[in-house]
Design a protein around this motif. Structure first.
Motif, PDB file in Angstrom:
ATOM      1  N   MET A   1       0.850  -1.209   0.000  1.00  0.00           N
ATOM      2  CA  MET A   1       0.000   0.000   0.000  1.00  0.00           C
ATOM      3  C   MET A   1       0.880   1.252   0.000  1.00  0.00           C
ATOM      4  SD  MET A   1      -2.501   1.509   2.955  1.00  0.00           S
ATOM      5  CE  MET A   1      -3.820   0.332   3.059  1.00  0.00           C
ATOM      6  N   LYS A   2       0.543   2.175  -0.871  1.00  0.00           N
ATOM      7  CA  LYS A   2       1.256   3.461  -0.892  1.00  0.00           C
ATOM      8  C   LYS A   2       0.800   4.287   0.314  1.00  0.00           C
ATOM      9  CE  LYS A   2       3.062   3.046  -5.133  1.00  0.00           C
ATOM     10  NZ  LYS A   2       4.495   2.799  -5.275  1.00  0.00           N
ATOM     11  N   THR A   3       1.730   4.972   0.949  1.00  0.00           N
ATOM     12  CA  THR A   3       1.378   5.790   2.119  1.00  0.00           C
ATOM     13  C   THR A   3       1.815   7.231   1.902  1.00  0.00           C
ATOM     14  OG1 THR A   3       1.606   3.885   3.553  1.00  0.00           O
ATOM     15  CG2 THR A   3       1.623   6.019   4.626  1.00  0.00           C
ATOM     16  N   VAL A   4       0.929   8.128   2.272  1.00  0.00           N
ATOM     17  CA  VAL A   4       1.156   9.560   2.071  1.00  0.00           C
ATOM     18  C   VAL A   4       1.157  10.253   3.435  1.00  0.00           C
ATOM     19  CG1 VAL A   4       0.108  11.653   1.092  1.00  0.00           C
ATOM     20  CG2 VAL A   4       0.158   9.542  -0.245  1.00  0.00           C
ATOM     21  N   LEU A   5       2.045  11.221   3.589  1.00  0.00           N
ATOM     22  CA  LEU A   5       2.105  12.037   4.806  1.00  0.00           C
ATOM     23  C   LEU A   5       1.468  13.392   4.539  1.00  0.00           C
ATOM     24  CD1 LEU A   5       3.310  12.601   7.718  1.00  0.00           C
ATOM     25  CD2 LEU A   5       5.257  13.606   6.521  1.00  0.00           C
ATOM     26  N   SER A   6       0.523  13.786   5.391  1.00  0.00           N
ATOM     27  CA  SER A   6      -0.027  15.141   5.328  1.00  0.00           C
ATOM     28  C   SER A   6       0.635  15.978   6.406  1.00  0.00           C
ATOM     29  CB  SER A   6      -1.540  15.139   5.547  1.00  0.00           C
ATOM     30  OG  SER A   6      -2.008  16.470   5.686  1.00  0.00           O
ATOM     31  N   THR A   7       1.163  17.157   6.034  1.00  0.00           N
ATOM     32  CA  THR A   7       1.838  18.029   7.008  1.00  0.00           C
ATOM     33  C   THR A   7       0.838  18.981   7.672  1.00  0.00           C
ATOM     34  OG1 THR A   7       2.410  19.539   5.208  1.00  0.00           O
ATOM     35  CG2 THR A   7       4.072  17.910   5.837  1.00  0.00           C
ATOM     36  N   LYS A   8      -0.431  18.538   7.692  1.00  0.00           N
ATOM     37  CA  LYS A   8      -1.491  19.313   8.336  1.00  0.00           C
ATOM     38  C   LYS A   8      -2.557  18.292   8.730  1.00  0.00           C
ATOM     39  CE  LYS A   8      -4.814  22.793   6.645  1.00  0.00           C
ATOM     40  NZ  LYS A   8      -4.373  24.167   6.543  1.00  0.00           N
ATOM     41  N   MET A   9      -3.107  18.411   9.924  1.00  0.00           N
ATOM     42  CA  MET A   9      -4.183  17.508  10.338  1.00  0.00           C
ATOM     43  C   MET A   9      -5.408  17.768   9.466  1.00  0.00           C
ATOM     44  SD  MET A   9      -2.746  15.742  12.700  1.00  0.00           S
ATOM     45  CE  MET A   9      -4.037  14.855  13.565  1.00  0.00           C
ATOM     46  N   LEU A  10      -6.004  16.686   8.978  1.00  0.00           N
ATOM     47  CA  LEU A  10      -7.120  16.814   8.040  1.00  0.00           C
ATOM     48  C   LEU A  10      -8.454  16.685   8.773  1.00  0.00           C
ATOM     49  CD1 LEU A  10      -5.676  14.522   5.204  1.00  0.00           C
ATOM     50  CD2 LEU A  10      -5.595  17.015   5.326  1.00  0.00           C
ATOM     51  N   SER A  11      -9.506  17.229   8.149  1.00  0.00           N
ATOM     52  CA  SER A  11     -10.846  17.071   8.718  1.00  0.00           C
ATOM     53  C   SER A  11     -11.336  15.650   8.416  1.00  0.00           C
ATOM     54  CB  SER A  11     -11.805  18.088   8.089  1.00  0.00           C
ATOM     55  OG  SER A  11     -12.025  17.748   6.725  1.00  0.00           O
ATOM     56  N   LEU A  12     -12.394  15.224   9.084  1.00  0.00           N
ATOM     57  CA  LEU A  12     -12.916  13.870   8.887  1.00  0.00           C
ATOM     58  C   LEU A  12     -13.305  13.614   7.425  1.00  0.00           C
ATOM     59  CD1 LEU A  12     -13.303  11.328  10.500  1.00  0.00           C
ATOM     60  CD2 LEU A  12     -15.640  12.035  10.988  1.00  0.00           C
ATOM     61  N   PRO A  13     -14.063  14.512   6.766  1.00  0.00           N
ATOM     62  CA  PRO A  13     -14.407  14.268   5.356  1.00  0.00           C
ATOM     63  C   PRO A  13     -13.160  14.178   4.462  1.00  0.00           C
ATOM     64  CG  PRO A  13     -15.755  16.050   6.240  1.00  0.00           C
ATOM     65  CD  PRO A  13     -14.722  15.729   7.277  1.00  0.00           C
ATOM     66  N   GLN A  14     -12.141  15.009   4.754  1.00  0.00           N
ATOM     67  CA  GLN A  14     -10.906  14.967   3.960  1.00  0.00           C
ATOM     68  C   GLN A  14     -10.202  13.623   4.144  1.00  0.00           C
ATOM     69  OE1 GLN A  14      -9.065  18.440   5.639  1.00  0.00           O
ATOM     70  NE2 GLN A  14      -9.948  19.837   4.134  1.00  0.00           N
ATOM     71  N   LYS A  15     -10.160  13.138   5.388  1.00  0.00           N
ATOM     72  CA  LYS A  15      -9.517  11.842   5.680  1.00  0.00           C
ATOM     73  C   LYS A  15     -10.252  10.714   4.970  1.00  0.00           C
ATOM     74  CE  LYS A  15      -8.838  12.478  10.202  1.00  0.00           C
ATOM     75  NZ  LYS A  15      -8.246  12.529  11.516  1.00  0.00           N
ATOM     76  N   GLU A  16     -11.592  10.772   5.005  1.00  0.00           N
ATOM     77  CA  GLU A  16     -12.385   9.701   4.384  1.00  0.00           C
ATOM     78  C   GLU A  16     -12.146   9.650   2.887  1.00  0.00           C
ATOM     79  OE1 GLU A  16     -16.320  10.533   5.765  1.00  0.00           O
ATOM     80  OE2 GLU A  16     -16.036   9.366   7.606  1.00  0.00           O
ATOM     81  N   LEU A  17     -12.080  10.830   2.264  1.00  0.00           N
ATOM     82  CA  LEU A  17     -11.801  10.923   0.823  1.00  0.00           C
ATOM     83  C   LEU A  17     -10.509  10.164   0.508  1.00  0.00           C
ATOM     84  CD1 LEU A  17     -12.318  12.484  -1.975  1.00  0.00           C
ATOM     85  CD2 LEU A  17     -10.791  14.219  -1.079  1.00  0.00           C
TER      86      LEU A  17
END
Length: 220
Positions: free
Chosen positions: A1-17
């Protein structure tokens, strides 16, 4: 599985997307925002905001005030939404600070403004207003502080939302061969100093950065 790092905490809808796309996600805040204890003047009619953090500082001090007398000039749809949710009237919105400054010159040149900003604010808007003799007062209402964190692993992609976020990440980490997804051209300019693998969102929104990453890895 490819894994991506977000340098900002995401909202729930953004995470689900993101997670619905089958990609792995790690997130943290590369930056910490500190609202300053400064007194904002409320005797002006026109206020300029280029970030949601400045709006939050403004709202902290204006509870109970009559907002109908204020005209707001802002950058970005998310900033506009936050202002309007709180009953403020947005008269000019632009995608970036330069465009907002040009709109002010065209339509409001003889008015006076208060520009509420952070310590990392870019120079375009004040430069353009100053060159065109627009009267404004600039007030720093928040600080953006780097929040470095070391990761003992590599990522396939990293989401960046500001040049400061890139600098913060690089204090404790290296980029390796990962692909950098940037919210706009300013962030991408910083990214290109450190990597040849960068992709710029075609709209300056967090959601668009996510979509760029999802599409990129789907096609690999």
């Amino acid at each position: 599985m490819k894994t991506v790092l977000s340098t900002k905490m995401l909202s729930l809808p953004q995470k689900e997307l993101f997670l619905n796309s089958g990609l792995g996600l790690v997130e943290y805040d590369a930056l910490k925002i500190e609202l300053l204890d400064v007194e904002i003047p409320f005797d002006c009619q026109n206020y300029i905001f280029t970030s949601k953090n400045a709006v939050k500082a403004f709202l902290n001090q204006t509870k109970g005030l009559d907002y109908s007398k204020f005209n707001i000039f802002c950058v970005g749809g998310k900033t506009k939404a936050l202002l309007e949710e709180n009953g403020l009237k947005v008269v000019e919105i632009a995608e970036n600070a330069s465009e907002l400054a040009e709109n002010i010159i065209k339509r409001h040149q003889n008015e006076t403004f208060v520009f509420l900003c952070g310590n990392k604010r870019r120079g375009e808007l004040p430069d353009i207003l100053t060159k065109n003799n627009v009267q404004y007062k600039e007030l720093e209402v928040y600080h953006t502080n780097l929040n470095p964190k070391a990761f003992k692993r590599d990522f396939d992609g990293i989401l960046f939302f500001s040049p400061s976020g890139i600098r913060s990440f690089l204090l404790e980490n290296t980029l390796g061969n990962c692909t950098l997804f940037c919210i706009g051209e300013t962030t991408a300019t910083e990214a290109r100093k450190h990597s040849k693998n960068s992709i710029v969102a075609n709209k300056p929104t967090v959601e668009n950065v996510l979509v760029q990453a999802i599409n990129h890895f789907k096609h690999l």
